[in-house]
Structures are given as structure tokens and as C-alpha cells.
Motif scaffolding. Sequence first.
Motif, mmCIF file in Angstrom:
data_model
loop_
_atom_site.group_PDB
_atom_site.id
_atom_site.type_symbol
_atom_site.label_atom_id
_atom_site.label_comp_id
_atom_site.label_asym_id
_atom_site.label_seq_id
_atom_site.Cartn_x
_atom_site.Cartn_y
_atom_site.Cartn_z
ATOM 1 N N VAL A 123 19.321 12.576 -8.150
ATOM 2 C CA VAL A 123 20.138 11.897 -9.149
ATOM 3 C C VAL A 123 19.645 12.307 -10.526
ATOM 4 N N LYS A 124 20.590 12.667 -11.389
ATOM 5 C CA LYS A 124 20.267 12.987 -12.779
ATOM 6 C C LYS A 124 20.860 11.884 -13.649
ATOM 7 N N ILE A 125 20.024 11.276 -14.471
ATOM 8 C CA ILE A 125 20.407 10.177 -15.347
ATOM 9 C C ILE A 125 20.334 10.717 -16.776
ATOM 10 N N VAL A 126 21.478 10.761 -17.460
ATOM 11 C CA VAL A 126 21.541 11.322 -18.812
ATOM 12 C C VAL A 126 21.849 10.205 -19.804
ATOM 13 N N PHE A 127 20.981 10.044 -20.775
ATOM 14 C CA PHE A 127 21.135 9.010 -21.798
ATOM 15 C C PHE A 127 21.958 9.606 -22.938
#
Length: 148
Positions: A123-127
Amino acid sequence: MSLLKNSTEFKVKVSSTLNKDSKSFGKQYLTDGSDETCWNSDQGTSQWIIIELPQPSSISHLHLMFQGGFTSSEVQVFAAPTGTLPSSSSEWIDVGSVYPEDSNKEQALALGEAGVGIKAQSVKIVFSKPGDTYGRIVLYKVDLVGTV
């Protein structure tokens, strides 16, 4: 069920660490369970976290606990269904965005369609919309909730 607590089989990567000081603000503090330690990104846009799980999982919620003022009003979530990390941004599967509050409390953010979640091994979480003028993110906890 938490997919990260009581496990050492996952990997975490981050976009940056404040002043490259991983001893004080490193990625290891995202999952250490302490409210006293945190990951603090350096300044810049599009800060991100990648979590690689040991096997594909069904993920229903993303748990985040920010420091107020250093949050992101929009967080984009991307998935990779297998153990091979995508080599470019275009190869990640966009599973949607979540919208955390600018708050110090732990927030549970539903992923995918209600009750269904997402299937992923990474999972990639981009702010994508940081609240701080300089783009810094301060995060005390991150967790993925679901089943293996």
C-alpha cells in the motif's frame, strides 16, 4: 485485526525524514505503538509511505494519528496486489482518497467500497494536500486493518 501490530514481517519505506535524522524521526516510529515518538517528513510536496505486507491481504481501514497542523486534508491510497513493488507511479492501482481531520486523535479511514475494502500486498499512502505551508507531515501511528 491489525496487520502491523505484533508483526515484524512487514517493511516500511518513506519519502523523507526531517533533516535526515532517522534516529529521532525515522519510519520505525510509525508502528512502534508509542504516542511519544513519530515519523516527521522533511519539507516538500507529495510525502508518502509504502507498506509492504508479507502476503496479499484484504484491507478495510487505514488508521492514522497525526500531529495537528502537520496533517494532510487528502490522502491518496494506492495498492499493489502482489509482492512485487511497482517500478513507476503509473503502475500502482489508485484505490481512492480518504480525508482525515486536522486532529491529534487516531482516525480510522475506510478504504474501498464500504464493507469490501481493498486487496493488496503493498500500500502506498500519499499525503497530497499537506496542511503545513512547507509540506511537512508528522505522523505518530499508521496501521492497516483487515484480514490475511
